[in-house]
Motif scaffolding. Sequence first.
Motif, PDB file in Angstrom:
ATOM      1  N   LEU A 249      18.108  10.867 -15.498  1.00 27.77           N
ATOM      2  CA  LEU A 249      17.973   9.465 -15.111  1.00 27.77           C
ATOM      3  C   LEU A 249      19.181   8.670 -15.593  1.00 27.77           C
ATOM      4  N   VAL A 250      19.759   7.855 -14.698  1.00 20.51           N
ATOM      5  CA  VAL A 250      20.906   7.024 -15.053  1.00 20.51           C
ATOM      6  C   VAL A 250      20.452   5.810 -15.839  1.00 20.51           C
ATOM      7  N   LYS A 251      19.230   5.344 -15.539  1.00 20.52           N
ATOM      8  CA  LYS A 251      18.684   4.211 -16.284  1.00 20.52           C
ATOM      9  C   LYS A 251      17.195   4.466 -16.516  1.00 20.52           C
ATOM     10  N   PRO A 252      16.608   3.748 -17.470  1.00 16.55           N
ATOM     11  CA  PRO A 252      15.195   4.021 -17.772  1.00 16.55           C
ATOM     12  C   PRO A 252      14.294   3.769 -16.571  1.00 16.55           C
ATOM     13  N   LEU A 253      13.190   4.463 -16.586  1.00 23.94           N
ATOM     14  CA  LEU A 253      12.140   4.225 -15.607  1.00 23.94           C
ATOM     15  C   LEU A 253      11.407   2.954 -16.039  1.00 23.94           C
ATOM     16  N   GLU A 254      11.432   1.915 -15.190  1.00 24.00           N
ATOM     17  CA  GLU A 254      10.859   0.632 -15.584  1.00 24.00           C
ATOM     18  C   GLU A 254       9.880   0.114 -14.550  1.00 24.00           C
ATOM     19  N   GLY A 255       8.831  -0.539 -15.049  1.00 24.27           N
ATOM     20  CA  GLY A 255       7.853  -1.117 -14.144  1.00 24.27           C
ATOM     21  C   GLY A 255       6.672  -1.656 -14.919  1.00 24.27           C
ATOM     22  N   TYR A 256       5.541  -1.765 -14.235  1.00 22.63           N
ATOM     23  CA  TYR A 256       4.346  -2.285 -14.899  1.00 22.63           C
ATOM     24  C   TYR A 256       3.125  -1.465 -14.486  1.00 22.63           C
ATOM     25  N   LEU A 257       2.119  -1.493 -15.345  1.00 19.11           N
ATOM     26  CA  LEU A 257       0.837  -0.868 -15.053  1.00 19.11           C
ATOM     27  C   LEU A 257      -0.258  -1.910 -15.188  1.00 19.11           C
ATOM     28  N   GLU A 258      -1.268  -1.819 -14.308  1.00 16.01           N
ATOM     29  CA  GLU A 258      -2.466  -2.633 -14.426  1.00 16.01           C
ATOM     30  C   GLU A 258      -3.661  -1.706 -14.472  1.00 16.01           C
ATOM     31  N   ALA A 259      -4.577  -1.964 -15.383  1.00 14.68           N
ATOM     32  CA  ALA A 259      -5.770  -1.132 -15.512  1.00 14.68           C
ATOM     33  C   ALA A 259      -7.002  -2.022 -15.523  1.00 14.68           C
ATOM     34  N   VAL A 260      -8.021  -1.606 -14.747  1.00 10.33           N
ATOM     35  CA  VAL A 260      -9.286  -2.325 -14.736  1.00 10.33           C
ATOM     36  C   VAL A 260     -10.386  -1.308 -14.428  1.00 10.33           C
ATOM     37  N   SER A 261     -11.554  -1.515 -15.036  1.00  6.11           N
ATOM     38  CA  SER A 261     -12.678  -0.611 -14.802  1.00  6.11           C
ATOM     39  C   SER A 261     -13.751  -1.327 -14.001  1.00  6.11           C
ATOM     40  N   THR A 262     -14.354  -0.604 -13.033  1.00  7.66           N
ATOM     41  CA  THR A 262     -15.504  -1.149 -12.307  1.00  7.66           C
ATOM     42  C   THR A 262     -16.796  -0.831 -13.048  1.00  7.66           C
ATOM     43  N   GLY A 263     -16.707  -0.006 -14.096  1.00  7.58           N
ATOM     44  CA  GLY A 263     -17.894   0.512 -14.762  1.00  7.58           C
ATOM     45  C   GLY A 263     -18.031   2.001 -14.482  1.00  7.58           C
ATOM     46  N   ASN A 264     -17.811   2.380 -13.209  1.00  2.00           N
ATOM     47  CA  ASN A 264     -17.881   3.793 -12.835  1.00  2.00           C
ATOM     48  C   ASN A 264     -16.512   4.404 -12.594  1.00  2.00           C
ATOM     49  N   ILE A 265     -15.557   3.555 -12.300  1.00  2.61           N
ATOM     50  CA  ILE A 265     -14.225   4.046 -11.944  1.00  2.61           C
ATOM     51  C   ILE A 265     -13.170   3.214 -12.667  1.00  2.61           C
ATOM     52  N   LEU A 266     -12.188   3.921 -13.223  1.00  2.00           N
ATOM     53  CA  LEU A 266     -11.034   3.269 -13.833  1.00  2.00           C
ATOM     54  C   LEU A 266      -9.917   3.230 -12.792  1.00  2.00           C
ATOM     55  N   LEU A 267      -9.443   2.039 -12.478  1.00  2.00           N
ATOM     56  CA  LEU A 267      -8.372   1.877 -11.499  1.00  2.00           C
ATOM     57  C   LEU A 267      -7.068   1.601 -12.232  1.00  2.00           C
ATOM     58  N   ILE A 268      -6.038   2.381 -11.912  1.00  2.00           N
ATOM     59  CA  ILE A 268      -4.725   2.152 -12.505  1.00  2.00           C
ATOM     60  C   ILE A 268      -3.711   1.998 -11.382  1.00  2.00           C
ATOM     61  N   THR A 269      -3.048   0.859 -11.350  1.00  2.00           N
ATOM     62  CA  THR A 269      -2.031   0.618 -10.330  1.00  2.00           C
ATOM     63  C   THR A 269      -0.741   0.214 -11.030  1.00  2.00           C
ATOM     64  N   GLY A 270       0.355   0.251 -10.288  1.00  2.00           N
ATOM     65  CA  GLY A 270       1.623  -0.145 -10.871  1.00  2.00           C
ATOM     66  C   GLY A 270       2.757   0.127  -9.928  1.00  2.00           C
ATOM     67  N   LYS A 271       3.931  -0.284 -10.350  1.00  2.00           N
ATOM     68  CA  LYS A 271       5.119  -0.088  -9.531  1.00  2.00           C
ATOM     69  C   LYS A 271       6.293   0.198 -10.452  1.00  2.00           C
ATOM     70  N   PHE A 272       7.095   1.211 -10.097  1.00  2.00           N
ATOM     71  CA  PHE A 272       8.189   1.634 -10.963  1.00  2.00           C
ATOM     72  C   PHE A 272       9.456   1.908 -10.176  1.00  2.00           C
ATOM     73  N   SER A 273      10.588   1.783 -10.862  1.00  2.00           N
ATOM     74  CA  SER A 273      11.850   2.145 -10.230  1.00  2.00           C
ATOM     75  C   SER A 273      12.796   2.708 -11.279  1.00  2.00           C
ATOM     76  N   THR A 274      13.711   3.538 -10.800  1.00  2.00           N
ATOM     77  CA  THR A 274      14.740   4.099 -11.670  1.00  2.00           C
ATOM     78  C   THR A 274      15.885   4.585 -10.785  1.00  2.00           C
ATOM     79  N   ARG A 275      16.877   5.194 -11.386  1.00  2.00           N
ATOM     80  CA  ARG A 275      17.999   5.756 -10.642  1.00  2.00           C
ATOM     81  C   ARG A 275      18.269   7.138 -11.229  1.00  2.00           C
ATOM     82  N   ALA A 276      18.240   8.140 -10.374  1.00  2.00           N
ATOM     83  CA  ALA A 276      18.363   9.518 -10.843  1.00  2.00           C
ATOM     84  C   ALA A 276      19.627  10.161 -10.293  1.00  2.00           C
ATOM     85  N   VAL A 277      20.166  11.124 -11.035  1.00  2.00           N
ATOM     86  CA  VAL A 277      21.287  11.926 -10.554  1.00  2.00           C
ATOM     87  C   VAL A 277      20.724  13.203  -9.951  1.00  2.00           C
TER      88      VAL A 277
END
Length: 178
Positions: A36-64
């Motif tokens: 990787l030329v630069k760190p992998l950067e982004g965000y994560l969001e986590a929320v539970s419905t009670g039965n299911i844990l939802l994890i979403t997010g978006k990331f970007s980086t630059r690789a050789v």
Amino acid sequence: MKRDDLLDLNDVLQHPGRKLEVDVSTELPEEEDLDLVKPLEGYLEAVSTGNILLITGKFSTRAVLECARCTEPLEVDVEFEIDEQFPVEGIPSSYNSGDFARVAADEPFEMFEGNNLIVENLLRQGLLVEIPLQPLCKFGWDGDCPIARAKGRAAAPGQGRPEFEKLANLIKPGEDGV
Ligand SMILES: [Zn+2]
């Protein structure tokens, strides 16, 4: 074992509807095959419905990567989104149930330690899916790439394009003596 890439989701799991948002930056130190030329950067969001844990997010980086034709190093921007669901067992402790909610992840490789998300494992999976299998420099498969020419990898049929090779055989049957 203490890991510094664990994200504690216990609070989210015991309080369905409560959302956790975190910014993440990592160089994926355990990923030796990936440059990787630069760190992998982004965000994560986590929320539970009670039965299911939802994890979403978006990331970007630059690789050789390596050009699939001329094998020269090639920098490629990589972006990917996370959209994962994990089943949850038990009853959240915020319901005064005497029980507690826990992730029951059934993954091919380790994604959780208890109710802690192993962030780098989740990100590694997302990143590896998004890395192009046959990245190409600006000359592509057919351009007059001086490096490819010097290496004897001119735009000839069969250079990494089996589907075109098959077509060529259809058009000119028997030309290679078969
Ligand atoms: Zn190339």
